[in-house]
Write a protein that holds these residues in place. Structure first.
Motif, PDB file in Angstrom:
ATOM      1  N   ARG A 176      42.582  24.764  61.424  1.00 34.26           N
ATOM      2  CA  ARG A 176      43.639  25.777  61.432  1.00 34.26           C
ATOM      3  C   ARG A 176      44.978  25.069  61.295  1.00 34.26           C
ATOM      4  NH1 ARG A 176      44.748  27.973  65.765  1.00 34.26           N
ATOM      5  NH2 ARG A 176      45.468  29.983  64.994  1.00 34.26           N
ATOM      6  N   ASP A 177      45.914  25.762  60.722  1.00 34.76           N
ATOM      7  CA  ASP A 177      47.212  25.152  60.470  1.00 34.76           C
ATOM      8  C   ASP A 177      48.313  26.045  61.000  1.00 34.76           C
ATOM      9  OD1 ASP A 177      48.888  23.230  59.609  1.00 34.76           O
ATOM     10  OD2 ASP A 177      48.708  23.665  57.473  1.00 34.76           O
ATOM     11  N   GLY A 178      48.962  25.619  62.071  1.00 34.42           N
ATOM     12  CA  GLY A 178      50.118  26.318  62.586  1.00 34.42           C
ATOM     13  C   GLY A 178      51.366  25.595  62.122  1.00 34.42           C
ATOM     14  N   ALA A 179      52.453  25.796  62.815  1.00 30.47           N
ATOM     15  CA  ALA A 179      53.697  25.126  62.435  1.00 30.47           C
ATOM     16  C   ALA A 179      54.508  24.825  63.676  1.00 30.47           C
ATOM     17  CB  ALA A 179      54.494  25.995  61.470  1.00 30.47           C
ATOM     18  N   ARG A 180      55.167  23.648  63.637  1.00 30.50           N
ATOM     19  CA  ARG A 180      56.032  23.225  64.743  1.00 30.50           C
ATOM     20  C   ARG A 180      57.342  22.729  64.152  1.00 30.50           C
ATOM     21  NH1 ARG A 180      54.892  21.510  70.017  1.00 30.50           N
ATOM     22  NH2 ARG A 180      56.540  20.217  70.953  1.00 30.50           N
ATOM     23  N   LEU A 181      58.447  23.347  64.559  1.00 29.49           N
ATOM     24  CA  LEU A 181      59.777  22.949  64.107  1.00 29.49           C
ATOM     25  C   LEU A 181      60.471  22.240  65.268  1.00 29.49           C
ATOM     26  CD1 LEU A 181      62.302  23.053  62.253  1.00 29.49           C
ATOM     27  CD2 LEU A 181      62.729  25.351  63.167  1.00 29.49           C
ATOM     28  N   SER A 182      60.780  20.962  65.085  1.00 30.34           N
ATOM     29  CA  SER A 182      61.356  20.157  66.166  1.00 30.34           C
ATOM     30  C   SER A 182      62.678  19.546  65.738  1.00 30.34           C
ATOM     31  CB  SER A 182      60.398  19.021  66.566  1.00 30.34           C
ATOM     32  OG  SER A 182      59.109  19.493  66.887  1.00 30.34           O
ATOM     33  N   LEU A 183      63.612  19.512  66.659  1.00 31.38           N
ATOM     34  CA  LEU A 183      64.821  18.724  66.433  1.00 31.38           C
ATOM     35  C   LEU A 183      64.478  17.247  66.622  1.00 31.38           C
ATOM     36  CD1 LEU A 183      67.653  20.758  68.203  1.00 31.38           C
ATOM     37  CD2 LEU A 183      66.911  20.848  65.831  1.00 31.38           C
ATOM     38  N   ILE A 184      65.143  16.380  65.863  1.00 29.40           N
ATOM     39  CA  ILE A 184      64.860  14.942  65.877  1.00 29.40           C
ATOM     40  C   ILE A 184      66.060  14.201  66.458  1.00 29.40           C
ATOM     41  CG2 ILE A 184      64.253  12.945  64.466  1.00 29.40           C
ATOM     42  CD1 ILE A 184      62.101  15.148  64.585  1.00 29.40           C
ATOM     43  N   ASP A 185      65.776  13.304  67.410  1.00 35.56           N
ATOM     44  CA  ASP A 185      66.870  12.543  68.021  1.00 35.56           C
ATOM     45  C   ASP A 185      67.284  11.380  67.113  1.00 35.56           C
ATOM     46  OD1 ASP A 185      65.042  10.445  68.340  1.00 35.56           O
ATOM     47  OD2 ASP A 185      64.723  10.837  70.467  1.00 35.56           O
ATOM     48  N   PRO A 186      68.362  10.649  67.444  1.00 35.11           N
ATOM     49  CA  PRO A 186      68.829   9.560  66.589  1.00 35.11           C
ATOM     50  C   PRO A 186      67.789   8.467  66.332  1.00 35.11           C
ATOM     51  CG  PRO A 186      70.532  10.189  68.149  1.00 35.11           C
ATOM     52  CD  PRO A 186      69.292  10.925  68.544  1.00 35.11           C
ATOM     53  N   ASP A 187      66.792   8.371  67.213  1.00 27.83           N
ATOM     54  CA  ASP A 187      65.745   7.364  67.017  1.00 27.83           C
ATOM     55  C   ASP A 187      64.610   7.878  66.141  1.00 27.83           C
ATOM     56  OD1 ASP A 187      67.060   5.502  68.664  1.00 27.83           O
ATOM     57  OD2 ASP A 187      66.218   6.449  70.461  1.00 27.83           O
ATOM     58  N   GLY A 188      64.761   9.102  65.619  1.00 29.30           N
ATOM     59  CA  GLY A 188      63.725   9.656  64.754  1.00 29.30           C
ATOM     60  C   GLY A 188      62.569  10.277  65.500  1.00 29.30           C
ATOM     61  N   LEU A 189      62.724  10.528  66.803  1.00 25.30           N
ATOM     62  CA  LEU A 189      61.653  11.102  67.611  1.00 25.30           C
ATOM     63  C   LEU A 189      61.930  12.585  67.886  1.00 25.30           C
ATOM     64  CD1 LEU A 189      61.213   8.220  70.211  1.00 25.30           C
ATOM     65  CD2 LEU A 189      59.872   8.632  68.129  1.00 25.30           C
ATOM     66  N   ALA A 190      60.850  13.347  67.953  1.00 22.20           N
ATOM     67  CA  ALA A 190      60.989  14.778  68.248  1.00 22.20           C
ATOM     68  C   ALA A 190      61.478  14.961  69.677  1.00 22.20           C
ATOM     69  CB  ALA A 190      59.657  15.483  68.052  1.00 22.20           C
ATOM     70  N   VAL A 191      62.409  15.884  69.852  1.00 19.87           N
ATOM     71  CA  VAL A 191      62.914  16.205  71.189  1.00 19.87           C
ATOM     72  C   VAL A 191      61.972  17.235  71.808  1.00 19.87           C
ATOM     73  CG1 VAL A 191      64.877  17.037  72.514  1.00 19.87           C
ATOM     74  CG2 VAL A 191      65.259  15.793  70.367  1.00 19.87           C
ATOM     75  N   ALA A 192      61.347  16.846  72.922  1.00 16.82           N
ATOM     76  CA  ALA A 192      60.250  17.646  73.479  1.00 16.82           C
ATOM     77  C   ALA A 192      60.638  19.085  73.769  1.00 16.82           C
ATOM     78  CB  ALA A 192      59.720  16.983  74.748  1.00 16.82           C
ATOM     79  N   ASP A 193      61.826  19.321  74.354  1.00 18.48           N
ATOM     80  CA  ASP A 193      62.204  20.678  74.734  1.00 18.48           C
ATOM     81  C   ASP A 193      63.060  21.365  73.676  1.00 18.48           C
ATOM     82  OD1 ASP A 193      64.412  19.111  75.082  1.00 18.48           O
ATOM     83  OD2 ASP A 193      65.000  19.947  77.022  1.00 18.48           O
ATOM     84  N   ARG A 194      63.061  20.787  72.485  1.00 18.79           N
ATOM     85  CA  ARG A 194      63.806  21.385  71.378  1.00 18.79           C
ATOM     86  C   ARG A 194      62.856  21.598  70.201  1.00 18.79           C
ATOM     87  NH1 ARG A 194      66.657  22.013  74.999  1.00 18.79           N
ATOM     88  NH2 ARG A 194      68.891  21.569  75.237  1.00 18.79           N
ATOM     89  N   ALA A 195      61.805  22.346  70.471  1.00 19.96           N
ATOM     90  CA  ALA A 195      60.789  22.602  69.452  1.00 19.96           C
ATOM     91  C   ALA A 195      60.355  24.060  69.495  1.00 19.96           C
ATOM     92  CB  ALA A 195      59.581  21.695  69.655  1.00 19.96           C
ATOM     93  N   VAL A 196      60.106  24.625  68.312  1.00 20.89           N
ATOM     94  CA  VAL A 196      59.640  25.991  68.179  1.00 20.89           C
ATOM     95  C   VAL A 196      58.268  25.965  67.512  1.00 20.89           C
ATOM     96  CG1 VAL A 196      60.122  28.261  67.228  1.00 20.89           C
ATOM     97  CG2 VAL A 196      62.011  26.805  67.955  1.00 20.89           C
ATOM     98  N   VAL A 197      57.293  26.604  68.145  1.00 18.99           N
ATOM     99  CA  VAL A 197      55.917  26.570  67.649  1.00 18.99           C
ATOM    100  C   VAL A 197      55.492  27.970  67.216  1.00 18.99           C
ATOM    101  CG1 VAL A 197      53.513  26.066  68.220  1.00 18.99           C
ATOM    102  CG2 VAL A 197      55.351  24.624  69.154  1.00 18.99           C
ATOM    103  N   TYR A 198      54.843  28.040  66.053  1.00 24.60           N
ATOM    104  CA  TYR A 198      54.320  29.297  65.523  1.00 24.60           C
ATOM    105  C   TYR A 198      52.817  29.184  65.385  1.00 24.60           C
ATOM    106  CZ  TYR A 198      59.209  29.911  64.195  1.00 24.60           C
ATOM    107  OH  TYR A 198      60.575  29.999  64.208  1.00 24.60           O
TER     108      TYR A 198
END
Length: 612
Positions: free
Chosen positions: A191-213
């Motif tokens: 199955r394929d959902g989607a996750r939209l995450s903000l990325i910090d200056p180090d190129g890592l996803a910000v854990a509490d700045r993500a939207v999941v569909y």
């Protein structure tokens, strides 16, 4: 979303509305006397407000201010309010006013395309990003909207973001220079959902700045014993989802055998998951027998199919669906889970039928509750005495309806229940309040009868009551506060109640010194009971006791009179009159030169005692 309505106040507005209607599947309502629309209304503000209260998207071919003033008294919850859009009569402007992220922006865009102009979108995310993050497409669900604000703000400010997975809704974001994307498939079910995450200056996803569909492609099939504890079924279902690594937000619906349409545990599970429950008959589930992992002859002997939970899950997922969790069992319940090949936008199976008992008050829209209007709008069919349905005006236009004459009360209630037993939503229209001398009690009586009642399917439907303003409330409101202390209501119709019982109740109410509301005071053949009731009360109360005669309340021919008890005659009342007879404590007062009647609660005595 309900079918949109285009509101035209002039002939020019109607001409433009007719150009727009085909592109958005809308109907046109026009101001009476100013347009030639098939569906007309007399008062613009009241009509717009009534449609809005019913949850209908409103597109006004008029000034935005007209729409704003009309709906402003009803504004309370932006997550539930329908779209409201203003369109200039010359087609030069299309402005979504309310419900931008609940269909208004999309509707405005479609209208603008039909008019070859641009919509005046003011929602920040739509303007800057080309997408509303909190409004996923049909068949998709937002897992947690807590991060919507920060993620939207970050994207608008130019923060870097990454999309993992696929959701067509997010496609406009992939064209932004600060957003990267890649396919994301990491589940055993592919199955394929989607996750939209903000990325910090180090190129890592910000854990509490993500939207999941999540794609809503999971079908939960259930079966259970009658009276199964709700927590048992829900616990089994959630454990089955967890065992397969499936998010509850991915569930499209809860499915079962039609015999379970009124099973509280099944309905509660669906409500807990935020989805609808749908049902199949045994023949439909038996078609899935070749695909069952755990067919049961015992189940077949009992209900006519070889599997309820697995069969319902597979029937809902369709011929290309597959079981991802075989039947799981507890003491009283079974659960199975199937995966559909794509997000489900149109739930299969039959809904639990519903009868909405709707009290419309005296009939005018201003005295009808928003809940009543909403249930009328949602209904598949309107049932009732023809005059009562007519009083709904434009709200009833275009709706299938089944009219019954006066005296056909049992027939109309049985018809409504049996239609609902087929999975339909039927609105049973009553004047006043549906539970006061109306159809409410009869609906429940038919469901309770052993013989000459209704079918088993009809007994499983949901019954919802929208209260209305009763005649006694309307009369009291018009004349003051005669019901300010203890009161009772007595119907003088002896068609269903023995005359001796009516006479006994009149004497008891007189002895108890109640304010009395008399319904059905006279008919063409029955006039003596009212005369007898007045005679009984004259023997117990003073000659100047106020009596209110209220006729045709809430309608153009409304008439309210106050008389002394000694002066009341039978010829003063008719079938459309409700009579309020004061108690020994009821009084009159002139307010602004108009007579008013009230019955004190006893506050003066309370203060006198306190003072002493």
């Amino acid at each position: 979303m309900a079918q949109p309505v285009l509101i035209a106040l002039t002939q020019a507005g109607e001409d433009l509305a007719l150009r727009i209607a085909p592109s958005i599947g809308a109907v046109v309502h026009g101001r009476a006397g100013r347009t030639t629309a098939e569906i007309t209304f007399a008062e613009s503000t009241a009509h717009i407000r009534d449609l809005f209260a019913a949850g209908v998207p409103v597109i006004g071919l008029c000034a935005a201010g007209i729409l704003i003033r009309a709906v402003s008294p009803l504004l309370s919850d932006k997550t539930a309010e329908p779209p409201v859009i203003a369109v200039a009569e010359d087609g030069s402007a299309v402005v979504p006013l309310l419900g931008g992220h609940h269909g208004a922006n999309g509707l405005a865009t479609e209208i603008a395309a039909a008019l070859r102009t641009r919509p005046a979108l003011t929602t920040a995310s739509d303007v800057a990003l080309g997408v509303a993050l909190d409004d996923p497409p049909p068949g998709w669900r937002l897992v947690d909207d807590g991060a919507i604000g920060p993620v939207t703000a970050g994207l608008v400010a130019g923060a870097n973001a990454h999309i993992a997975g696929t959701c067509q809704h997010l496609e406009p974001l992939t064209r932004l220079p600060n957003v990267t994307s890649e396919p994301f498939v990491d589940r055993a079910q592919a199955r394929d959902g989607a996750r939209l995450s903000l990325i910090d200056p180090d190129g890592l996803a910000v854990a509490d700045r993500a939207v999941v569909y999540e794609p809503m492609d999971i079908c939960v099939g259930v079966g259970c014993a009658r009276g199964c504890p709700g927590e048992e079924l829900e616990g089994l279902a959630r454990a089955a989802l967890a065992s397969a690594g499936l998010a509850p937000e991915a569930v499209a619906g809860v499915f079962s055998l039609d015999l379970k349409a009124d099973e509280a545990a099944v309905l509660d599970l669906a409500a807990s998951l935020g989805v609808s429950a749908r049902f199949f008959d045994a023949a439909a589930l038996e078609l899935e027998a070749p695909r069952l992992a755990n067919p049961s002859d015992v189940v077949f002997a009992e209900v006519g199919c070889h599997g309820v939970a697995e069969g319902a899950a597979l029937a809902a997922a369709g011929p290309d669906g597959r079981l991802v969790v075989e039947k799981q069992k507890s003491a009283n319940a079974t659960v199975a889970i199937a995966l559909a090949p794509a997000p489900i936008t149109d739930l299969p199976g039959r809904a639990r039928g519903q009868v909405s008992l709707i009290g419309i008050g005296p009939g005018q829209a201003a005295w009808r509750t928003p809940e009543a209007s909403r249930l009328v709008q949602q209904a598949d069919e309107l049932v009732g005495y023809g005059l009562y349905i007519d009083l709904l005006g434009p709200l009833a236009r275009g709706k299938p309806r089944h009219d019954f004459p006066l005296g056909g009360e049992e027939d109309r209630c049985r018809y409504a229940l049996e239609q609902a037993g087929q999975g339909r939503h039927v609105a049973l229209i009553c004047s006043g309040d549906a539970g006061i001398y109306a159809m409410g009690a009869l609906v429940y009586e038919l469901m309770a009868r052993g013989e000459n009642g209704v079918s088993d399917a009809a007994r499983r439907v949901e019954v919802v009551t929208a209260p209305g303003i009763s005649a006694l409330q309307a009369a009291a409101a018009r004349i003051g506060a005669p019901l300010g202390h203890d009161f009772c209501a007595i119907s003088l119709s002896d068609l269903l109640t023995p005359r001796a019982d009516i006479q006994r109740r009149i004497r008891a109410a007189a002895d108890g010194d109640f304010v009395i509301a008399f319904y059905n005071p006279v008919s063409k053949r029955r006039r003596d009971l009212f005369a007898e009731a007045i005679g009984t009360l004259r023997g117990q109360r003073s000659a100047d006791t106020p009596v209110v005669l209220a006729r045709s309340l809430g309608r153009q021919e409304e008439a309210i009179e106050v008389h002394d008890l000694s002066a009341v005659e039978v010829d003063m009342v008719d079938m459309l009159t409700v009579v309020l007879v004061g108690s020994s404590q009821s009084q009159r007062v002139s307010v602004g030169g108009r007579p008013r009647v009230f019955t004190p609660r006893g506050y003066a005595v309370k203060h006198e005692r306190a003072a002493s």
